[in-house]
Design a protein around this motif. Structure first.
Motif, mmCIF file in Angstrom:
data_model
loop_
_atom_site.group_PDB
_atom_site.id
_atom_site.type_symbol
_atom_site.label_atom_id
_atom_site.label_comp_id
_atom_site.label_asym_id
_atom_site.label_seq_id
_atom_site.Cartn_x
_atom_site.Cartn_y
_atom_site.Cartn_z
ATOM 1 N N THR A 122 0.858 -1.188 0.000
ATOM 2 C CA THR A 122 0.000 0.000 0.000
ATOM 3 C C THR A 122 0.893 1.237 0.000
ATOM 4 O O THR A 122 2.110 1.138 0.241
ATOM 5 N N VAL A 123 0.296 2.397 -0.227
ATOM 6 C CA VAL A 123 1.055 3.643 -0.160
ATOM 7 C C VAL A 123 1.621 3.820 1.251
ATOM 8 O O VAL A 123 2.764 4.242 1.418
ATOM 9 N N ALA A 124 0.845 3.475 2.257
ATOM 10 C CA ALA A 124 1.329 3.586 3.642
ATOM 11 C C ALA A 124 2.549 2.698 3.868
ATOM 12 O O ALA A 124 3.514 3.112 4.527
ATOM 13 N N ASP A 125 2.518 1.485 3.331
ATOM 14 C CA ASP A 125 3.679 0.596 3.430
ATOM 15 C C ASP A 125 4.886 1.218 2.733
ATOM 16 O O ASP A 125 6.009 1.163 3.246
ATOM 17 N N GLN A 126 4.657 1.783 1.549
ATOM 18 C CA GLN A 126 5.761 2.394 0.804
ATOM 19 C C GLN A 126 6.329 3.572 1.567
ATOM 20 O O GLN A 126 7.539 3.762 1.598
ATOM 21 N N ASN A 127 5.477 4.338 2.223
ATOM 22 C CA ASN A 127 5.952 5.457 3.046
ATOM 23 C C ASN A 127 6.871 4.960 4.152
ATOM 24 O O ASN A 127 7.910 5.563 4.430
ATOM 25 N N LYS A 128 6.496 3.863 4.800
ATOM 26 C CA LYS A 128 7.314 3.296 5.879
ATOM 27 C C LYS A 128 8.669 2.837 5.353
ATOM 28 O O LYS A 128 9.704 3.064 5.983
ATOM 29 N N ILE A 129 8.667 2.189 4.202
ATOM 30 C CA ILE A 129 9.922 1.731 3.602
ATOM 31 C C ILE A 129 10.804 2.936 3.276
ATOM 32 O O ILE A 129 12.002 2.943 3.572
ATOM 33 N N ASP A 130 10.203 3.958 2.669
ATOM 34 C CA ASP A 130 10.965 5.153 2.308
ATOM 35 C C ASP A 130 11.545 5.843 3.537
ATOM 36 O O ASP A 130 12.699 6.285 3.522
ATOM 37 N N ARG A 131 10.746 5.928 4.610
ATOM 38 C CA ARG A 131 11.237 6.563 5.841
ATOM 39 C C ARG A 131 12.355 5.739 6.486
ATOM 40 O O ARG A 131 13.225 6.297 7.150
ATOM 41 N N THR A 132 12.345 4.444 6.299
ATOM 42 C CA THR A 132 13.410 3.593 6.830
ATOM 43 C C THR A 132 14.671 3.728 5.984
ATOM 44 O O THR A 132 15.784 3.741 6.500
ATOM 45 N N MET A 133 14.498 3.850 4.704
ATOM 46 C CA MET A 133 15.618 3.928 3.769
ATOM 47 C C MET A 133 16.327 5.281 3.811
ATOM 48 O O MET A 133 17.553 5.351 3.707
ATOM 49 N N ALA A 134 15.575 6.365 3.987
ATOM 50 C CA ALA A 134 16.126 7.717 3.894
ATOM 51 C C ALA A 134 17.308 7.980 4.830
ATOM 52 O O ALA A 134 18.332 8.513 4.377
ATOM 53 N N PRO A 135 17.232 7.633 6.108
ATOM 54 C CA PRO A 135 18.379 7.913 6.974
ATOM 55 C C PRO A 135 19.636 7.161 6.542
ATOM 56 O O PRO A 135 20.742 7.695 6.644
ATOM 57 N N GLY A 136 19.469 5.943 6.055
ATOM 58 C CA GLY A 136 20.619 5.170 5.585
ATOM 59 C C GLY A 136 21.287 5.827 4.392
ATOM 60 O O GLY A 136 22.515 5.788 4.252
ATOM 61 N N CYS A 137 20.488 6.435 3.532
ATOM 62 C CA CYS A 137 21.053 7.179 2.396
ATOM 63 C C CYS A 137 21.738 8.448 2.890
ATOM 64 O O CYS A 137 22.822 8.805 2.422
ATOM 65 N N ALA A 138 21.112 9.123 3.844
ATOM 66 C CA ALA A 138 21.649 10.383 4.354
ATOM 67 C C ALA A 138 23.021 10.210 5.002
ATOM 68 O O ALA A 138 23.890 11.068 4.858
ATOM 69 N N VAL A 139 23.217 9.110 5.703
ATOM 70 C CA VAL A 139 24.499 8.892 6.384
ATOM 71 C C VAL A 139 25.439 8.005 5.577
ATOM 72 O O VAL A 139 26.468 7.567 6.067
ATOM 73 N N LYS A 140 25.058 7.749 4.337
ATOM 74 C CA LYS A 140 25.877 6.975 3.400
ATOM 75 C C LYS A 140 26.099 5.532 3.849
ATOM 76 O O LYS A 140 27.145 4.937 3.584
ATOM 77 N N LEU A 141 25.101 4.978 4.549
ATOM 78 C CA LEU A 141 25.127 3.557 4.888
ATOM 79 C C LEU A 141 24.950 2.744 3.607
ATOM 80 O O LEU A 141 25.534 1.683 3.449
ATOM 81 N N TYR A 142 24.115 3.273 2.711
ATOM 82 C CA TYR A 142 23.884 2.657 1.407
ATOM 83 C C TYR A 142 24.726 3.371 0.358
ATOM 84 O O TYR A 142 25.036 4.552 0.511
#
Length: 55
Positions: free
Chosen positions: A14-34
């Motif tokens: 669902t869109v809500a699920d996608q929002n949760k995934i995106d919110r989990t992914m964003a910090p990892g991108c911000a700190v260059k974990l990914y």
């Protein structure tokens, strides 16, 4: 919160699920974990999934 490289490109049911995934992914991108490639993959996959969910 667990972060792993399999999260990049994950698609929610669902869109809500996608929002949760995106919110989990964003910090990892911000700190260059990914890598930039993993973050780009996720951004593109998320946009495609959102488009699918709106259809």
């Amino acid at each position: 919160m667990a972060l792993g490289n399999s999260l990049a490109g994950a698609q929610g049911k669902t869109v809500a699920d996608q929002n949760k995934i995106d919110r989990t992914m964003a910090p990892g991108c911000a700190v260059k974990l990914y890598t930039r490639a993993e973050c780009d993959l996720h951004t593109k996959a998320s946009a495609a999934r959102r488009s699918e969910l709106k259809s």
